[in-house]
Design an enzyme around this catalytic site. Structure first.
Site, mmCIF file in Angstrom:
data_model
loop_
_atom_site.group_PDB
_atom_site.id
_atom_site.type_symbol
_atom_site.label_atom_id
_atom_site.label_comp_id
_atom_site.label_asym_id
_atom_site.label_seq_id
_atom_site.Cartn_x
_atom_site.Cartn_y
_atom_site.Cartn_z
ATOM 1 N N GLU A 184 -124.167 -119.219 14.728
ATOM 2 C CA GLU A 184 -125.673 -118.841 14.845
ATOM 3 C C GLU A 184 -126.062 -118.000 13.363
ATOM 4 O OE1 GLU A 184 -126.433 -118.548 19.779
ATOM 5 O OE2 GLU A 184 -125.626 -116.809 18.448
ATOM 6 N N ASN A 193 -125.301 -115.795 23.581
ATOM 7 C CA ASN A 193 -125.342 -114.777 24.636
ATOM 8 C C ASN A 193 -126.222 -114.524 25.524
ATOM 9 O OD1 ASN A 193 -122.735 -114.471 23.634
ATOM 10 N ND2 ASN A 193 -123.294 -112.754 22.128
ATOM 11 N N HIS A 229 -123.171 -115.139 13.394
ATOM 12 C CA HIS A 229 -122.493 -114.954 14.782
ATOM 13 C C HIS A 229 -121.394 -116.275 15.136
ATOM 14 C CE1 HIS A 229 -122.705 -114.663 19.182
ATOM 15 N NE2 HIS A 229 -121.787 -113.578 18.942
HETATM 16 C C1 LIG Z 1 -119.337 -112.851 23.195
HETATM 17 C C2 LIG Z 1 -119.430 -113.193 21.809
HETATM 18 O O1 LIG Z 1 -120.521 -112.633 20.954
HETATM 19 C C3 LIG Z 1 -119.841 -114.700 21.736
HETATM 20 C C4 LIG Z 1 -118.436 -115.700 22.318
HETATM 21 O O2 LIG Z 1 -117.402 -115.800 21.530
HETATM 22 S S1 LIG Z 1 -118.463 -116.243 23.754
HETATM 23 C C5 LIG Z 1 -116.805 -117.024 24.164
HETATM 24 C C6 LIG Z 1 -117.248 -118.490 23.496
HETATM 25 N N1 LIG Z 1 -115.910 -119.016 23.741
HETATM 26 C C7 LIG Z 1 -115.612 -119.846 24.625
HETATM 27 O O3 LIG Z 1 -116.511 -120.262 25.603
HETATM 28 C C8 LIG Z 1 -114.257 -120.364 24.678
HETATM 29 C C9 LIG Z 1 -114.223 -121.288 25.935
HETATM 30 N N2 LIG Z 1 -112.611 -121.941 25.976
HETATM 31 C C10 LIG Z 1 -112.423 -122.830 25.454
HETATM 32 O O4 LIG Z 1 -113.102 -123.560 24.581
HETATM 33 C C11 LIG Z 1 -110.963 -123.328 25.535
HETATM 34 O O5 LIG Z 1 -110.432 -122.632 26.890
HETATM 35 C C12 LIG Z 1 -110.016 -122.872 24.388
HETATM 36 C C13 LIG Z 1 -110.298 -123.494 23.242
HETATM 37 C C14 LIG Z 1 -109.947 -121.366 24.055
HETATM 38 C C15 LIG Z 1 -108.376 -123.125 24.805
HETATM 39 O O6 LIG Z 1 -108.430 -124.390 25.113
HETATM 40 P P1 LIG Z 1 -107.235 -124.937 26.056
HETATM 41 O O7 LIG Z 1 -107.330 -126.286 26.311
HETATM 42 O O8 LIG Z 1 -107.298 -124.188 27.322
HETATM 43 O O9 LIG Z 1 -106.229 -124.261 25.564
HETATM 44 P P2 LIG Z 1 -105.006 -124.954 24.353
HETATM 45 O O10 LIG Z 1 -104.442 -126.418 24.864
HETATM 46 O O11 LIG Z 1 -104.252 -123.951 24.346
HETATM 47 O O12 LIG Z 1 -105.928 -125.150 23.354
HETATM 48 C C16 LIG Z 1 -106.804 -126.437 23.103
HETATM 49 C C17 LIG Z 1 -106.849 -126.708 21.532
HETATM 50 O O13 LIG Z 1 -107.439 -125.721 20.522
HETATM 51 C C18 LIG Z 1 -106.450 -125.170 19.804
HETATM 52 N N3 LIG Z 1 -106.385 -123.697 19.808
HETATM 53 C C19 LIG Z 1 -106.866 -122.907 20.919
HETATM 54 N N4 LIG Z 1 -106.716 -121.560 20.536
HETATM 55 C C20 LIG Z 1 -106.493 -121.689 19.116
HETATM 56 C C21 LIG Z 1 -106.521 -120.604 18.423
HETATM 57 N N5 LIG Z 1 -106.526 -119.381 18.523
HETATM 58 N N6 LIG Z 1 -106.288 -121.021 16.811
HETATM 59 C C22 LIG Z 1 -106.019 -122.280 16.677
HETATM 60 N N7 LIG Z 1 -106.269 -123.527 17.585
HETATM 61 C C23 LIG Z 1 -106.292 -122.978 18.734
HETATM 62 C C24 LIG Z 1 -104.911 -125.764 20.125
HETATM 63 O O14 LIG Z 1 -104.278 -126.045 19.126
HETATM 64 C C25 LIG Z 1 -105.471 -126.897 21.125
HETATM 65 O O15 LIG Z 1 -105.584 -127.918 20.186
HETATM 66 P P3 LIG Z 1 -105.136 -129.522 20.661
HETATM 67 O O16 LIG Z 1 -105.710 -129.835 21.913
HETATM 68 O O17 LIG Z 1 -105.845 -130.641 19.299
HETATM 69 O O18 LIG Z 1 -103.727 -129.619 20.638
HETATM 70 N N1 LIG Z 2 -114.767 -110.887 21.161
HETATM 71 C C1 LIG Z 2 -115.796 -111.859 20.941
HETATM 72 O O1 LIG Z 2 -115.422 -112.916 21.879
HETATM 73 C C2 LIG Z 2 -116.918 -111.631 20.106
HETATM 74 C C3 LIG Z 2 -117.653 -113.049 19.680
HETATM 75 C C4 LIG Z 2 -118.602 -112.985 18.691
HETATM 76 C C5 LIG Z 2 -118.926 -111.689 18.258
HETATM 77 N N2 LIG Z 2 -118.313 -110.601 18.629
HETATM 78 C C6 LIG Z 2 -118.690 -109.492 17.969
HETATM 79 O O2 LIG Z 2 -117.607 -109.083 16.788
HETATM 80 C C7 LIG Z 2 -117.430 -107.707 16.575
HETATM 81 C C8 LIG Z 2 -115.816 -107.469 16.672
HETATM 82 O O3 LIG Z 2 -115.767 -107.978 18.086
HETATM 83 P P1 LIG Z 2 -114.179 -108.227 18.474
HETATM 84 O O4 LIG Z 2 -113.996 -108.887 19.521
HETATM 85 O O5 LIG Z 2 -113.403 -108.746 17.063
HETATM 86 O O6 LIG Z 2 -113.676 -106.736 18.448
HETATM 87 P P2 LIG Z 2 -112.096 -105.950 18.378
HETATM 88 O O7 LIG Z 2 -112.145 -104.798 19.165
HETATM 89 O O8 LIG Z 2 -110.913 -107.172 18.574
HETATM 90 O O9 LIG Z 2 -111.851 -105.640 16.951
HETATM 91 C C9 LIG Z 2 -112.695 -104.822 16.094
HETATM 92 C C10 LIG Z 2 -111.996 -104.130 15.073
HETATM 93 O O10 LIG Z 2 -112.802 -103.397 14.318
HETATM 94 C C11 LIG Z 2 -112.212 -102.308 13.661
HETATM 95 N N3 LIG Z 2 -112.957 -101.241 13.197
HETATM 96 C C12 LIG Z 2 -113.527 -100.367 14.046
HETATM 97 N N4 LIG Z 2 -114.299 -99.402 13.253
HETATM 98 C C13 LIG Z 2 -114.340 -99.932 11.981
HETATM 99 C C14 LIG Z 2 -114.790 -99.295 10.661
HETATM 100 N N5 LIG Z 2 -115.584 -98.419 10.577
HETATM 101 N N6 LIG Z 2 -114.134 -100.067 9.623
HETATM 102 C C15 LIG Z 2 -113.082 -101.002 9.740
HETATM 103 N N7 LIG Z 2 -112.935 -101.672 10.863
HETATM 104 C C16 LIG Z 2 -113.111 -100.898 12.070
HETATM 105 C C17 LIG Z 2 -111.230 -101.865 14.978
HETATM 106 O O11 LIG Z 2 -109.993 -101.091 14.583
HETATM 107 C C18 LIG Z 2 -110.813 -103.061 15.477
HETATM 108 O O12 LIG Z 2 -109.615 -103.664 14.890
HETATM 109 C C19 LIG Z 2 -118.337 -106.920 17.609
HETATM 110 O O13 LIG Z 2 -119.581 -106.675 16.977
HETATM 111 C C20 LIG Z 2 -118.297 -107.961 18.822
HETATM 112 O O14 LIG Z 2 -119.610 -107.786 19.462
HETATM 113 C C21 LIG Z 2 -117.263 -110.613 19.590
#
Ligand SMILES: C[C@H](O)CC(=O)SCCNC(=O)CCNC(=O)[C@H](O)C(C)(C)COP(=O)(O)OP(=O)(O)OC[C@H]1O[C@@H](n2cnc3c(N)ncnc32)[C@H](O)[C@@H]1OP(=O)(O)O
Ligand SMILES: NC(=O)c1ccc[n+]([C@@H]2O[C@H](COP(=O)([O-])OP(=O)(O)OC[C@H]3O[C@@H](n4cnc5c(N)ncnc54)[C@H](O)[C@@H]3O)[C@@H](O)[C@H]2O)c1
Length: 309
Positions: free
Chosen positions: A176, A214, A164
């Site tokens: 994770e 999460n 994850h």
């Molecule tokens: C639901 C799921 O299952 C689980 C999850 O994923 S839950 C979500 C977890 N994620 C979070 O909590 C994200 C929280 N947000 C953050 O940490 C920050 O806002 C962020 C890193 C997304 C952006 O940071 P922020 O300072 O606002 O923007 P920004 O200045 O554009 O970027 C900071 C740094 O990250 C880098 N960066 C940001 N996005 C990037 C990307 N997509 N690719 C590469 N580098 C990136 C930038 O280059 C920058 O680097 P630097 O400071 O050394 O120049």
């Molecule tokens: N969004 C987040 O922050 C996040 C973070 C961690 C984990 N996840 C998990 O990761 C997974 C993807 O999330 P996401 O945010 O990238 O979703 P997303 O909607 O951005 O992308 C999903 C992609 O899967 C493709 N897809 C659907 N069915 C398919 C299949 N049978 N074969 C091949 N491709 C297929 C879709 O066309 C789409 O491009 C989910 O299980 C989500 O819970 C999401």
């Protein structure tokens, strides 16, 4: 002690052998997460195939990877030539496909990152199980579904686990690593070792709803929505409060838009089905309405907030 050391040495060498074998990686799903995982795997020396059923999603992912890898390279290398070499070598290791089954025939590790739907994931893994080599490890990046239930679609539960990642994958340091009771020690060790080669810090998780992050983060985000639904505060003020008062990089509404409201809804709806009386897993009318209107957050251009396309 000597016996323990011998066992440790043996299990370390087994896992080293398995992780050494992880060279070819298939990432299924090229959305927010799949694109990020594929990019980091290519950057760290793996040969990667990124697959999506939707050709348009693949094109969007290629654009996102192109932008992101330039940001990574700029930060990593002061010298422009070195940065360009890093980018071209990494992109040279990355290919794309719209056919999942044919993309796993030489794969050492499959990381699935498709839509958060148990039946769709199981159907995919059943097809892949028949096509992948014996040694291939299967992993799901699911946010909230039980890994054990997904693994039931295969005959390789000992080579199955959860990997994850967090969004944005190139930036977020955590991985994770989730094991089910059937996951073999060698598989688990190989997943941890691979996580380290990806530059991530790994934590061990059991197959419980939401793993570690999460289980804490999603109820927090939905509690913020309930606060707004009660009319107690505006999304902007909640976001400002949590950034400046609790030191979070994003407020809960910015984060929900960033993660995807559709993904957030899939997560709580799934948990509510399994545990309907838990008030933390209550769905939200506001989120349901936005998702039904196709307002998923940053990825669709609008969610709680509006974004420039
Ligand atoms: C639901 C799921 O299952 C689980 C999850 O994923 S839950 C979500 C977890 N994620 C979070 O909590 C994200 C929280 N947000 C953050 O940490 C920050 O806002 C962020 C890193 C997304 C952006 O940071 P922020 O300072 O606002 O923007 P920004 O200045 O554009 O970027 C900071 C740094 O990250 C880098 N960066 C940001 N996005 C990037 C990307 N997509 N690719 C590469 N580098 C990136 C930038 O280059 C920058 O680097 P630097 O400071 O050394 O120049
Ligand atoms: N969004 C987040 O922050 C996040 C973070 C961690 C984990 N996840 C998990 O990761 C997974 C993807 O999330 P996401 O945010 O990238 O979703 P997303 O909607 O951005 O992308 C999903 C992609 O899967 C493709 N897809 C659907 N069915 C398919 C299949 N049978 N074969 C091949 N491709 C297929 C879709 O066309 C789409 O491009 C989910 O299980 C989500 O819970 C999401």
């Amino acid at each position: 002690m000597a016996f323990f050391n011998q066992l440790t040495r043996r299990s370390l060498s087994q896992s080293a052998a398995m992780s050494a074998a992880i060279k070819n990686v298939t990432v299924i799903g090229s959305g927010l997460m799949g694109a990020g995982i594929a990019q980091v795997a290519a950057q760290t020396g793996h040969t990667v195939t990124m697959v999506d059923i939707d050709g348009e999603a693949v094109k969007k992912a290629e654009k996102r990877i192109g932008d992101s890898i330039h940001r990574v390279a700029k930060k990593k290398f002061a010298d422009g030539d070195e940065a360009n070499k890093f980018i071209s070598e990494a992109l040279g290791r990355l290919s794309t496909s719209t056919d999942a089954v044919s993309s796993v025939t030489a794969s050492d590790l499959v990381v699935e990152a498709i839509v958060e739907n148990l039946d769709v994931k199981k159907k995919l893994f059943a097809q892949l199980d028949a096509a992948a080599p014996q040694h291939t490890i299967f992993a799901s990046n699911t946010s909230s579904l039980p890994i054990g239930k997904i693994a039931e679609a295969t005959n390789r539960k000992d080579r199955f686990g959860g990997l994850h990642f967090f969004n944005p994958v190139p930036v977020m340091k955590l991985l994770e690593v989730v094991r089910i009771p059937e996951t073999s020690q060698a598989t688990y060790d190989a997943m941890v070792a691979w996580g380290k080669t990806m530059g991530k810090v790994t934590v061990a998780c059991k197959d419980t709803p939401g793993f570690i992050v999460n289980r804490l983060l999603v109820p927090y985000m939905f509690e913020a929505v309930r606060m707004v639904e009660r009319g107690d505060a505006s999304p902007r003020d909640v976001d400002t409060a949590m950034k400046l008062g609790a030191g979070y990089p994003m407020g809960p509404f910015e984060l929900m838009d960033y993660v995807g409201l559709d993904t957030g809804k899939f997560i709580v709806d799934g948990w509510a089905k399994a545990d309907p009386d838990n008030p933390l897993f209550k769905s939200s009318e506001l989120v349901n309405k936005l998702v039904s209107e196709g307002k998923f957050g940053v990825k669709s251009g609008e969610g709680i907030y509006k974004y420039k396309k």
